[in-house]
Design an enzyme around this catalytic site. Structure first.
Site, PDB file in Angstrom:
ATOM      1  N   SER A 158       0.961   3.592  -3.329  1.00  0.00           N
ATOM      2  CA  SER A 158       0.322   4.580  -4.217  1.00  0.00           C
ATOM      3  C   SER A 158      -1.051   5.029  -3.716  1.00  0.00           C
ATOM      4  O   SER A 158      -1.795   4.252  -3.115  1.00  0.00           O
ATOM      5  CB  SER A 158       0.156   3.994  -5.615  1.00  0.00           C
ATOM      6  OG  SER A 158       1.374   3.527  -6.102  1.00  0.00           O
ATOM      7  N   GLU A 176      12.062  -4.350  -4.756  1.00  0.00           N
ATOM      8  CA  GLU A 176      10.917  -4.344  -5.675  1.00  0.00           C
ATOM      9  C   GLU A 176      11.348  -4.191  -7.134  1.00  0.00           C
ATOM     10  O   GLU A 176      10.720  -4.733  -8.036  1.00  0.00           O
ATOM     11  CB  GLU A 176       9.951  -3.219  -5.294  1.00  0.00           C
ATOM     12  CG  GLU A 176       8.758  -3.119  -6.226  1.00  0.00           C
ATOM     13  CD  GLU A 176       7.673  -2.167  -5.756  1.00  0.00           C
ATOM     14  OE1 GLU A 176       7.611  -1.875  -4.557  1.00  0.00           O
ATOM     15  OE2 GLU A 176       6.891  -1.715  -6.609  1.00  0.00           O
ATOM     16  N   SER A 227      -2.049  -4.037  -5.831  1.00  0.00           N
ATOM     17  CA  SER A 227      -2.133  -5.366  -6.442  1.00  0.00           C
ATOM     18  C   SER A 227      -2.569  -6.403  -5.420  1.00  0.00           C
ATOM     19  O   SER A 227      -2.010  -6.482  -4.312  1.00  0.00           O
ATOM     20  CB  SER A 227      -0.778  -5.765  -7.034  1.00  0.00           C
ATOM     21  OG  SER A 227      -0.427  -4.871  -8.064  1.00  0.00           O
ATOM     22  N   GLY A 242       0.825  -1.215   0.000  1.00  0.00           N
ATOM     23  CA  GLY A 242       0.000   0.000   0.000  1.00  0.00           C
ATOM     24  C   GLY A 242       0.851   1.253   0.000  1.00  0.00           C
ATOM     25  O   GLY A 242       1.037   1.899   1.040  1.00  0.00           O
TER      26      GLY A 242
HETATM   27  C1  LIG Z   1      -0.048  -3.157 -12.948  1.00  0.00           C
HETATM   28  C2  LIG Z   1       0.214  -2.184 -11.826  1.00  0.00           C
HETATM   29  C3  LIG Z   1       0.326  -2.650 -10.530  1.00  0.00           C
HETATM   30  C4  LIG Z   1       0.564  -1.760  -9.470  1.00  0.00           C
HETATM   31  N1  LIG Z   1       0.645  -2.265  -8.192  1.00  0.00           N
HETATM   32  C5  LIG Z   1       0.842  -1.411  -7.169  1.00  0.00           C
HETATM   33  C6  LIG Z   1       0.877  -1.902  -5.827  1.00  0.00           C
HETATM   34  O1  LIG Z   1       0.721  -3.097  -5.570  1.00  0.00           O
HETATM   35  N2  LIG Z   1       1.054  -1.022  -4.815  1.00  0.00           N
HETATM   36  C7  LIG Z   1       1.230   0.316  -5.045  1.00  0.00           C
HETATM   37  O2  LIG Z   1       1.425   1.056  -4.084  1.00  0.00           O
HETATM   38  N3  LIG Z   1       1.196   0.825  -6.302  1.00  0.00           N
HETATM   39  C8  LIG Z   1       0.994  -0.010  -7.372  1.00  0.00           C
HETATM   40  N4  LIG Z   1       0.942   0.480  -8.653  1.00  0.00           N
HETATM   41  C9  LIG Z   1       1.017   1.935  -8.876  1.00  0.00           C
HETATM   42  C10 LIG Z   1       2.312   2.413  -9.494  1.00  0.00           C
HETATM   43  O3  LIG Z   1       3.363   2.399  -8.561  1.00  0.00           O
HETATM   44  C11 LIG Z   1       2.031   3.822 -10.036  1.00  0.00           C
HETATM   45  O4  LIG Z   1       1.154   3.674 -11.153  1.00  0.00           O
HETATM   46  C12 LIG Z   1       3.267   4.557 -10.463  1.00  0.00           C
HETATM   47  O5  LIG Z   1       4.083   4.866  -9.370  1.00  0.00           O
HETATM   48  C13 LIG Z   1       2.911   5.859 -11.221  1.00  0.00           C
HETATM   49  O6  LIG Z   1       2.052   6.639 -10.477  1.00  0.00           O
HETATM   50  P1  LIG Z   1       0.704   7.212 -11.128  1.00  0.00           P
HETATM   51  O7  LIG Z   1      -0.048   6.078 -11.736  1.00  0.00           O
HETATM   52  O8  LIG Z   1       0.003   8.024 -10.091  1.00  0.00           O
HETATM   53  O9  LIG Z   1       1.163   8.144 -12.340  1.00  0.00           O
HETATM   54  P2  LIG Z   1       1.684   9.642 -12.254  1.00  0.00           P
HETATM   55  O10 LIG Z   1       2.645   9.763 -11.127  1.00  0.00           O
HETATM   56  O11 LIG Z   1       0.487  10.540 -12.251  1.00  0.00           O
HETATM   57  O12 LIG Z   1       2.465   9.796 -13.610  1.00  0.00           O
HETATM   58  C14 LIG Z   1       1.777   9.995 -14.855  1.00  0.00           C
HETATM   59  C15 LIG Z   1       2.819  10.205 -15.931  1.00  0.00           C
HETATM   60  O13 LIG Z   1       3.569  11.419 -15.650  1.00  0.00           O
HETATM   61  C16 LIG Z   1       4.958  11.132 -15.608  1.00  0.00           C
HETATM   62  N5  LIG Z   1       5.593  11.935 -14.569  1.00  0.00           N
HETATM   63  C17 LIG Z   1       5.151  12.133 -13.292  1.00  0.00           C
HETATM   64  N6  LIG Z   1       6.024  12.900 -12.618  1.00  0.00           N
HETATM   65  C18 LIG Z   1       7.052  13.195 -13.465  1.00  0.00           C
HETATM   66  C19 LIG Z   1       8.271  13.928 -13.353  1.00  0.00           C
HETATM   67  N7  LIG Z   1       8.628  14.513 -12.208  1.00  0.00           N
HETATM   68  N8  LIG Z   1       9.090  13.985 -14.429  1.00  0.00           N
HETATM   69  C20 LIG Z   1       8.753  13.369 -15.608  1.00  0.00           C
HETATM   70  N9  LIG Z   1       7.607  12.655 -15.771  1.00  0.00           N
HETATM   71  C21 LIG Z   1       6.773  12.561 -14.720  1.00  0.00           C
HETATM   72  C22 LIG Z   1       5.060   9.651 -15.261  1.00  0.00           C
HETATM   73  O14 LIG Z   1       6.272   9.099 -15.695  1.00  0.00           O
HETATM   74  C23 LIG Z   1       3.858   9.071 -15.996  1.00  0.00           C
HETATM   75  O15 LIG Z   1       4.188   8.827 -17.339  1.00  0.00           O
HETATM   76  C24 LIG Z   1       0.705  -0.381  -9.729  1.00  0.00           C
HETATM   77  C25 LIG Z   1       0.590   0.102 -11.052  1.00  0.00           C
HETATM   78  C26 LIG Z   1       0.334  -0.785 -12.083  1.00  0.00           C
HETATM   79  C27 LIG Z   1       0.210  -0.242 -13.493  1.00  0.00           C
END
Ligand SMILES: Cc1cc2nc3c(=O)[nH]c(=O)nc-3n(C[C@H](O)[C@H](O)[C@H](O)COP(=O)(O)OP(=O)(O)OC[C@H]3O[C@@H](n4cnc5c(N)ncnc54)[C@H](O)[C@@H]3O)c2cc1C
Length: 368
Positions: A126, A242, A158, A124
């Protein structure tokens, strides 16, 4: 830890086990099996063989084996597309965190059950407004008699709906100028009062992750992991586990194997060379983790390069003209693997940290 030659007997043992499981029809190889292949019965079988928590001390249900031996087992399981998702997070990152930071009581309560393949953890971290910028988390943990009251929302968690516990990053105090201060990690019982888990549907029709709503959930003191207020440092170390494992380049290996007979020597050599390079880096990081280090930068590099490789393989190996080269009797299986790989691939560069963020971590380290 680049020498795995001594492990051929173990490798043969794992291959024989997988062969028997396949012959018995106990699993069908899938791409992305470490995320999508949730099978508690299979996890239990691995637990009985001592292939979960392999490097942990025997006193806590582990097998006292080396990181190299674990690497061999993991590689074989992933390459075979075996259903290892149920115990994956507990084995990969929660267990090592408990070994490093857990109290004696926590080690005895959780590690043997994890190693037996019977206790599953979700991660937990994100939240809706905190993904790449994890330090923006808002889930709060405030003190109460004998423990903590936790409220907030996690997302993309997940297997939360299929797990027993969630290792949860919380904010102990309001955000200050130091964005990383005041965080803690708590183990939350996903059956506790105030926990509401809502599975999220994926494009493949299944639910692999969930939204977790926490409404005044009581967490006893005994389930604080590590030190209060040190959550950021702890999570940074956890991310090294991880991001650096063989799953970062082997998610689509069942497809690679299924289609390899249709590739020319040159195409095959190209695939093999790319896989070998990332594997070497991965082995190097595994060695550093075994030595007790937390190589966050190198782990970010493994994940960034591994992801690029995996997504490239999906692009290269799922073209219609290539799939049509497969013999008729293999067409259904090959197309099914290609479909799984295609649907999962966009998530490769999001989960575990996006490529842009990982590049930034590596870039900053290189430029000081
Ligand atoms: C299949 C899957 C499983 C997952 N499982 C887990 C889990 O078990 N536990 C958990 O905690 N999380 C989980 N996640 C979440 C994952 O860690 C996040 O999706 C990831 O960290 C990106 O965060 P976000 O989705 O909020 O995207 P955002 O942070 O909103 O990013 C959106 C886009 O903007 C870009 N971006 C953002 N900030 C910057 C910057 N400073 N410079 C350049 N580009 C930037 C990113 O690269 C991305 O392309 C999972 C995600 C997926 C897809």
């Amino acid at each position: 830890m680049t020498d795995l030659r001594g492990g051929q007997t173990l490798r043969d043992e794992v291959r024989e086990f997988l062969h028997q499981e396949l012959q018995a029809g106990h699993f069908v190889p899938t791409c992305n099996s470490w995320m999508d292949g949730h099978d508690p019965i299979f996890s239990h079988k691995l637990g009985v063989r001592g292939w979960i928590g392999m490097t942990w001390p025997r006193a806590y249900g582990g097998a006292d084996r080396t990181a190299a031996e674990r690497f061999i087992v993991i590689e074989e399981l992933l390459a075979a597309g075996a259903p290892v998702a149920a115990h994956w997070f507990a084995d990969r990152q929660v267990g090592p965190q408990l070994v490093r930071l857990g109290t004696e009581d926590q080690k005895r309560r959780y590690l043997p059950a994890i190693a037996a393949g019977a206790c599953y953890f979700a991660i937990g971290m994100s939240e809706p407004n905190a993904g790449s910028d994890l330090s923006a988390i808002g889930t709060s943990a405030s003190r109460t008699a004998g423990g903590w009251i936790v409220s907030g929302q996690k997302v993309w968690t997940s297997h939360a709906h299929l797990s027993h516990y969630m290792l949860t990053l919380c904010r102990r105090s309001r955000r200050s100028s130091d964005r990383h201060a005041g965080m803690s990690q708590l183990i939350i019982d996903l059956k506790a009062k105030g926990v509401d888990i809502r599975p999220i549907g994926s494009i493949d029709g299944a639910s692999h992750f969930a939204e977790v709503l926490l409404d005044d959930v009581f967490v006893p003191d005994k389930d604080l992991l590590g030190e209060p207020g040190r959550g950021w440092d702890q999570v940074t170390a956890e991310l090294a586990f991880e991001r650096s494992g063989p799953e970062r380049f082997l998610s689509v290996m069942p497809l690679v194997q299924a289609i390899s007979a249709q590739l020319t020597d040159e195409e095959l050599g190209h695939v093999f060379a790319r896989l070998s390079a990332v594997r070497q880096l991965c082995l190097y990081v595994a060695g550093r983790l075994q030595a007790g280090e937390a190589p966050a930068i190198d782990a970010a590099l493994v994940k960034a390069l591994g992801t690029r490789l995996e997504q490239g393989l999906v692009e290269d190996l799922t073209s219609r003209s290539l799939l049509e080269r497969a013999p008729l009797e293999q067409q259904a299986a090959v197309r099914s693997l290609a479909r799984q790989a295609r649907l999962a691939a966009p998530g490769f560069s999001l989960r575990g940290g996006t490529t842009e963020i990982l590049n930034e971590i590596v870039g900053k380290a290189l430029t000081g």
